[in-house]
Write a protein that holds these residues in place. Structure first.
Motif, PDB file in Angstrom:
ATOM      1  N   ASP A  71       0.835  -1.197   0.000  1.00 16.57           N
ATOM      2  CA  ASP A  71       0.000   0.000   0.000  1.00 16.57           C
ATOM      3  C   ASP A  71       0.874   1.252   0.000  1.00 16.57           C
ATOM      4  O   ASP A  71       2.101   1.190   0.084  1.00 16.57           O
ATOM      5  CB  ASP A  71      -0.967  -0.007   1.191  1.00 16.57           C
ATOM      6  N   SER A  72       0.218   2.403  -0.108  1.00 15.43           N
ATOM      7  CA  SER A  72       0.956   3.663  -0.252  1.00 15.43           C
ATOM      8  C   SER A  72       1.800   3.989   0.976  1.00 15.43           C
ATOM      9  O   SER A  72       2.859   4.608   0.848  1.00 15.43           O
ATOM     10  CB  SER A  72      -0.034   4.802  -0.524  1.00 15.43           C
ATOM     11  N   ALA A  73       1.360   3.578   2.171  1.00 15.39           N
ATOM     12  CA  ALA A  73       2.131   3.877   3.379  1.00 15.39           C
ATOM     13  C   ALA A  73       3.464   3.131   3.375  1.00 15.39           C
ATOM     14  O   ALA A  73       4.519   3.712   3.653  1.00 15.39           O
ATOM     15  CB  ALA A  73       1.318   3.513   4.617  1.00 15.39           C
ATOM     16  N   HIS A  74       3.434   1.846   3.058  1.00 18.32           N
ATOM     17  CA  HIS A  74       4.679   1.069   2.992  1.00 18.32           C
ATOM     18  C   HIS A  74       5.566   1.581   1.857  1.00 18.32           C
ATOM     19  O   HIS A  74       6.795   1.634   1.989  1.00 18.32           O
ATOM     20  CB  HIS A  74       4.369  -0.407   2.790  1.00 18.32           C
ATOM     21  N   LEU A  75       4.939   1.940   0.743  1.00 18.43           N
ATOM     22  CA  LEU A  75       5.719   2.421  -0.394  1.00 18.43           C
ATOM     23  C   LEU A  75       6.439   3.724  -0.056  1.00 18.43           C
ATOM     24  O   LEU A  75       7.619   3.904  -0.381  1.00 18.43           O
ATOM     25  CB  LEU A  75       4.802   2.619  -1.602  1.00 18.43           C
ATOM     26  N   ALA A  76       5.749   4.639   0.613  1.00 18.92           N
ATOM     27  CA  ALA A  76       6.376   5.911   0.984  1.00 18.92           C
ATOM     28  C   ALA A  76       7.483   5.716   2.011  1.00 18.92           C
ATOM     29  O   ALA A  76       8.458   6.468   2.032  1.00 18.92           O
ATOM     30  CB  ALA A  76       5.314   6.865   1.524  1.00 18.92           C
ATOM     31  N   GLU A  77       7.342   4.713   2.856  1.00 16.35           N
ATOM     32  CA  GLU A  77       8.367   4.451   3.863  1.00 16.35           C
ATOM     33  C   GLU A  77       9.637   3.887   3.248  1.00 16.35           C
ATOM     34  O   GLU A  77      10.746   4.216   3.677  1.00 16.35           O
ATOM     35  CB  GLU A  77       7.823   3.482   4.908  1.00 16.35           C
ATOM     36  N   ILE A  78       9.505   3.070   2.217  1.00 17.22           N
ATOM     37  CA  ILE A  78      10.670   2.435   1.593  1.00 17.22           C
ATOM     38  C   ILE A  78      11.269   3.337   0.526  1.00 17.22           C
ATOM     39  O   ILE A  78      12.488   3.489   0.425  1.00 17.22           O
ATOM     40  CB  ILE A  78      10.268   1.072   0.992  1.00 17.22           C
ATOM     41  N   VAL A  79      10.430   3.943  -0.294  1.00 15.71           N
ATOM     42  CA  VAL A  79      10.888   4.779  -1.408  1.00 15.71           C
ATOM     43  C   VAL A  79      10.728   6.234  -0.986  1.00 15.71           C
ATOM     44  O   VAL A  79       9.645   6.810  -1.130  1.00 15.71           O
ATOM     45  CB  VAL A  79      10.090   4.478  -2.692  1.00 15.71           C
ATOM     46  N   ARG A  80      11.776   6.830  -0.476  1.00 10.70           N
ATOM     47  CA  ARG A  80      11.698   8.206   0.023  1.00 10.70           C
ATOM     48  C   ARG A  80      11.718   9.231  -1.098  1.00 10.70           C
ATOM     49  O   ARG A  80      11.212  10.334  -0.940  1.00 10.70           O
ATOM     50  CB  ARG A  80      12.876   8.468   0.976  1.00 10.70           C
TER      51      ARG A  80
END
Length: 335
Positions: free
Chosen positions: A195-204
């Protein structure tokens, strides 16, 4: 006497011996043209490509991948063409699959929920229920490999867990990664399970996130568009168990490292030129208004309370200049 077998396509007549790797690739055909050459429907052709039955090559113009005339000739040279190719991509639902295995639909569903049957496709029906599709060839192989699953006591899923969505996600991402040599496209396939939360956490980096979103593979469209249907699709697309989420997070980190080694994510021209020129002293941008969604600033200093207003008497004007009535009375008395 030497017998030469030829393979006839709508484009050319190619010897079967020349359909090997040594033959020239020939023209590159679009997916629609290749599907007609191979006598496949659009869905059958797409699935055959995803499963690796049809090899594709990159389009020099940067469009969708194409199929060479040599690959079409190779497939048409098979003795069981086109029925054999169609059978390898034939999918069945729960009812037809149960008939194929000679078991009840309830037993078929339990085997699928246990993870013994891995779906290859899915879609939403008009009742917004997820319909799972399975390869007919794989069902036959299961029946031959483990016939004990088809008779005896009904199997029960472990703890009532349903493995269909999880197994489909893993299979889908593997098929997508197999279709491309572009590392960013492979990373986008892995990112589609988070989801977008995990994606934003990994891909800064916002440019990298934008690149992954742009390359995110299409799954199945929702008709009609609705928030309820989208929620059902998200539950199918996105990893939900902690161990599965962690697995995709680790895979995305590895895929991003490979993608960055291949090439950086696309950036605006100004930013790309600044990176090539090296670090420079740049004036910080002037602060801009963030509107209602931005952070709140400190409130202004409190103004002193205004004195209470008193009611003023009406003023009369004579010759354009205001004259108070009390002064006018005094002047009249003096006369």
């Amino acid at each position: 006497m030497t017998v030469v077998t030829t393979v006839t396509t709508k484009k050319a007549v190619v010897p079967a011996v020349a359909a090997g790797a040594a033959a020239p690739a020939g023209p590159r055909l679009a997916s629609g043209t290749a599907a007609r050459e191979l006598e496949l429907k659009r869905g059958e052709f797409e699935l055959a490509v995803q499963l690796g039955h049809i090899r594709t090559v990159p389009d020099p113009g940067g469009g969708r991948r194409r199929v060479t005339a040599r690959e079409v000739a190779r497939l048409r040279a098979a003795e069981d063409f086109p029925e054999g190719l169609r059978e390898r991509v034939r999918t069945v639902g729960t009812g037809e699959g149960a008939v194929l295995l000679g078991i009840a639909p309830g037993r078929f569903t339990k085997l699928a929920r246990m993870g013994r049957l891995t779906p290859v496709r899915c879609y939403l029906n008009r009742y917004r229920a997820v319909v799972w599709l399975y390869l007919a060839d794989e069902l036959v192989e299961l029946a031959m490999r483990e016939p004990e699953l088809l008779s005896g006591r009904h199997p029960e899923p472990d703890g009532g867990q349903d493995w269909r969505a999880r197994n489909w996600r893993g299979r889908r991402i593997a098929m997508l990664a197999r279709q491309t040599d572009d590392q960013w496209e492979q990373a986008a396939a892995v990112a589609s399970a988070l989801d977008s939360a995990h994606l934003a956490e990994i891909v800064r980096d916002p440019y990298e996130r934008a690149c992954l979103r742009r390359l995110q593979p299409e799954t199945f469209r929702i008709h009609p568009e609705s928030a309820i249907a989208q929620g059902i699709v998200d539950r199918v697309l996105l990893a939900d168990e902690p161990d599965e989420i962690e697995w995709y997070r680790l895979r995305l980190v590895e895929a991003l490292a490979d993608a960055r080694d291949q090439c950086p994510a696309p950036r605006p021209i100004a930013d790309a030129a600044a990176e090539q020129d090296g670090p420079q002293a740049v004036e910080p941008p002037a602060p801009r208004s963030l509107g209602r969604t931005g952070p709140r600033t400190a409130p202004p200093a409190a103004r002193p309370a205004a004195p209470e207003r008193t009611r003023r008497r009406p003023v009369s004007q004579e010759g354009g200049a205001p004259v108070q009535r009390s002064l006018l009375r005094r002047l009249r008395r003096g006369k």
